[in-house]
Design an enzyme around this catalytic site. Structure first.
Site, PDB file in Angstrom:
ATOM      1  N   ASN A 208     -21.247  -7.816  -2.676  1.00  0.00           N
ATOM      2  CA  ASN A 208     -21.759  -6.930  -3.366  1.00  0.00           C
ATOM      3  C   ASN A 208     -22.307  -6.590  -4.426  1.00  0.00           C
ATOM      4  OD1 ASN A 208     -19.981  -5.575  -5.108  1.00  0.00           O
ATOM      5  ND2 ASN A 208     -19.079  -5.178  -3.466  1.00  0.00           N
ATOM      6  N   ASP A 276     -15.613  -4.413   2.642  1.00  0.00           N
ATOM      7  CA  ASP A 276     -14.812  -4.074   3.996  1.00  0.00           C
ATOM      8  C   ASP A 276     -14.118  -4.966   4.409  1.00  0.00           C
ATOM      9  OD1 ASP A 276     -14.745  -0.778   2.265  1.00  0.00           O
ATOM     10  OD2 ASP A 276     -16.949  -1.352   2.851  1.00  0.00           O
ATOM     11  N   LYS A 286     -19.933 -25.647   6.790  1.00  0.00           N
ATOM     12  CA  LYS A 286     -20.900 -25.101   6.848  1.00  0.00           C
ATOM     13  C   LYS A 286     -21.918 -25.482   7.552  1.00  0.00           C
ATOM     14  CE  LYS A 286     -25.607 -25.640   4.160  1.00  0.00           C
ATOM     15  NZ  LYS A 286     -27.409 -26.106   3.540  1.00  0.00           N
ATOM     16  N   PRO A 303      -7.828  -5.655   4.024  1.00  0.00           N
ATOM     17  CA  PRO A 303      -6.678  -4.848   3.388  1.00  0.00           C
ATOM     18  C   PRO A 303      -7.278  -3.407   2.279  1.00  0.00           C
ATOM     19  CG  PRO A 303      -6.944  -6.834   2.835  1.00  0.00           C
ATOM     20  CD  PRO A 303      -7.269  -6.906   3.149  1.00  0.00           C
ATOM     21  N   ILE A 305      -6.562  -1.760  -0.314  1.00  0.00           N
ATOM     22  CA  ILE A 305      -5.665  -1.956  -1.134  1.00  0.00           C
ATOM     23  C   ILE A 305      -5.576  -0.704  -2.147  1.00  0.00           C
ATOM     24  CG2 ILE A 305      -5.799  -2.635  -4.040  1.00  0.00           C
ATOM     25  CD1 ILE A 305      -7.644  -5.129  -3.048  1.00  0.00           C
ATOM     26  N   LEU A 306      -6.574   0.451  -2.468  1.00  0.00           N
ATOM     27  CA  LEU A 306      -5.827   1.436  -3.004  1.00  0.00           C
ATOM     28  C   LEU A 306      -5.230   2.567  -1.865  1.00  0.00           C
ATOM     29  CD1 LEU A 306      -7.003   3.935  -4.195  1.00  0.00           C
ATOM     30  CD2 LEU A 306      -9.100   4.662  -3.245  1.00  0.00           C
ATOM     31  N   PHE A 323     -12.254   4.539  -7.404  1.00  0.00           N
ATOM     32  CA  PHE A 323     -13.827   4.833  -7.534  1.00  0.00           C
ATOM     33  C   PHE A 323     -14.822   4.856  -5.715  1.00  0.00           C
ATOM     34  CE2 PHE A 323     -12.286   4.158 -11.554  1.00  0.00           C
ATOM     35  CZ  PHE A 323     -13.616   3.467 -12.430  1.00  0.00           C
ATOM     36  N   LYS A 337     -12.324  11.155   0.340  1.00  0.00           N
ATOM     37  CA  LYS A 337     -12.170   9.810   0.997  1.00  0.00           C
ATOM     38  C   LYS A 337     -10.378   9.420  -0.600  1.00  0.00           C
ATOM     39  CE  LYS A 337     -12.973   5.063  -1.497  1.00  0.00           C
ATOM     40  NZ  LYS A 337     -14.412   4.123  -1.765  1.00  0.00           N
ATOM     41  N   LYS A 341      -7.226   8.369   1.253  1.00  0.00           N
ATOM     42  CA  LYS A 341      -5.992   7.494   0.561  1.00  0.00           C
ATOM     43  C   LYS A 341      -4.618   7.664  -0.048  1.00  0.00           C
ATOM     44  CE  LYS A 341     -10.018   4.325   1.246  1.00  0.00           C
ATOM     45  NZ  LYS A 341     -10.116   3.187   1.992  1.00  0.00           N
TER      46      LYS A 341
END
Length: 397
Positions: A208, A276, A286, A303, A305-306, A323, A337, A341
């Site tokens: 990203n 995600d 390749k 996974p 993490i948060l 975040f 969220k 979470k």
């Protein structure tokens, strides 16, 4: 800021040793006592007399000094300091530190100390980039040694690249950070930052637009509050801060492993923009264009993490901060969220393309907690970091 602090300064043998004389002066201007140690090679570049005069202190040089060692002086020296600084830290000194060697006064002090160690590397670019040196650096970072630099620039030998010792103001700032006596002193905080790169094949990946700037600023600000910071960073565009333990990762799975290895912690701040999904059928070679059309990529969830840390039943940090980078209905999505979470706070921001926040220098955040949604005005990311660090300190003290 350094009044009453005692810095044991080990000066290695390199042309950059001349900067260490100015470093002594700058540290003393800020109230620090500087106890200098010269390696034998360092005496080829700076003299004991000039070093002692600037430090207004005795210079230590010899491991087998009968007067000093009558009372095990190397042990006393290494323990009496608040911080050990190695500047310049030559390839030889870094190698000795990583290998646990102790065959002179400097290396023996580094082995005997129970205090934090900050190094300012300085060497030829080829030496810095040599695999052996990079292995030593990686080991020292893992051991918790703090780094400032090296910088990139022209060398005394005429070559150009990374290897120049950091400038004195940067080293002084790193010393101040390492010795910070803020409200978070004695606390351990994990901060994640940057993007993750999820491989498609050896040359392509999913990522990203996160630069890692906000996470880096947060780690710096939390460290300045006195906390011990473990900084777990993906492949960010910005350099990690000084004065923190840096753990570099690429994938979400590696980031989760690094976070779990860093526990226990008093707080965890998850500023990283973790992908995600990852490609479940990533190729070991390749992928080539074919007439049959696009490759068939199979995606699997990464996974969380948060959620993993927030929902721990044993050893959960006292404060877990997530975040939420959203492009629409920011507060509603971020609030959902947080509930999903199980974290304590969510720091929400609008990363729509027109805001310029993703990868930019400014941010506008809303901190969502049990107390509700607290929206802050748009400001530079360093200011956001300092305000959030102060809020974290207030919550933990």
């Amino acid at each position: 800021m350094l009044a009453g602090k005692r810095v044991l300064l080990i000066i290695g043998g390199g042309i950059a040793a001349f900067k260490s004389l100015d470093l002594i002066r700058r540290l003393r201007e800020r109230g620090a006592e500087v106890v200098p140690v010269l390696t034998k090679a360092a005496e080829e570049f700076v003299t004991p007399l000039s070093t002692s005069a600037l430090a207004a202190n005795k210079v230590y040089r010899d491991l087998f000094d009968l007067t000093d060692e009558a009372e095990m002086g190397h042990i006393e020296l290494s323990r009496a300091a608040d911080l050990v600084v190695v500047a310049p830290a030559t390839a030889d000194l870094l190698g000795k530190m990583a290998g646990g060697l102790a065959n002179d006064l400097a290396s023996t002090l580094l082995m005997a100390t129970d205090k934090r160690v900050l190094v300012a590397p300085a060497m030829n670019v080829r030496m810095w980039e040599h695999p052996a040196c990079q292995r030593n650096v990686a080991q020292l970072r893992e051991d918790g040694v703090l780094f400032v630099g090296p910088d990139e620039g022209e060398m005394a030998c005429g070559e150009y690249g990374p290897g120049r010792m950091s400038e004195v103001p940067d080293i002084v700032a790193a010393v101040e950070t390492a010795l910070a006596d803020g409200p978070l002193k004695g606390k351990h905080v994990i901060v994640t930052s940057g993007p993750t790169h999820e491989p498609i094949d050896p040359v392509r990946y999913i990522a990203n637009r996160s630069s890692g700037a906000q996470g880096t600023a947060l780690a710096r600000a939390i460290s300045a509050q006195g906390a011990e910071v473990t900084f777990v960073t993906g492949p960010a565009d910005v350099s990690p801060p000084t004065g923190v333990k840096v753990v570099r990762v690429k994938t979400a799975k590696q980031m989760l492993d690094a976070v779990q290895d860093a526990l226990p912690a008093d707080a965890a701040v998850f500023a990283a923009a973790v992908a995600d999904w990852h490609v479940a059928n990533a190729s070991d070679s390749k992928m080539k264009k074919t007439k049959g059309g696009m490759p068939d990529l199979e995606f699997a969830e990464n996974p969380d993490i948060l959620a993993t840390v927030s929902q721990m039943t044993k050893g959960r940090p006292e404060l877990v901060v997530g975040f939420a980078a959203e492009t629409d209905d920011v507060i509603a999505h971020a609030t959902a969220k947080r509930d999903r979470k199980g974290c304590d706070w969510i720091v929400a921001n609008d990363v729509s393309p027109e805001t310029g926040i993703m990868g930019g220098d400014e941010n506008a955040v809303t901190v969502i907690s049990d107390a509700g949604a607290d929206s802050w005005p748009r400001m530079d990311k360093d200011t956001v970091a300092r305000q959030l660090a102060a809020k974290i300190a207030e919550a933990l003290t």
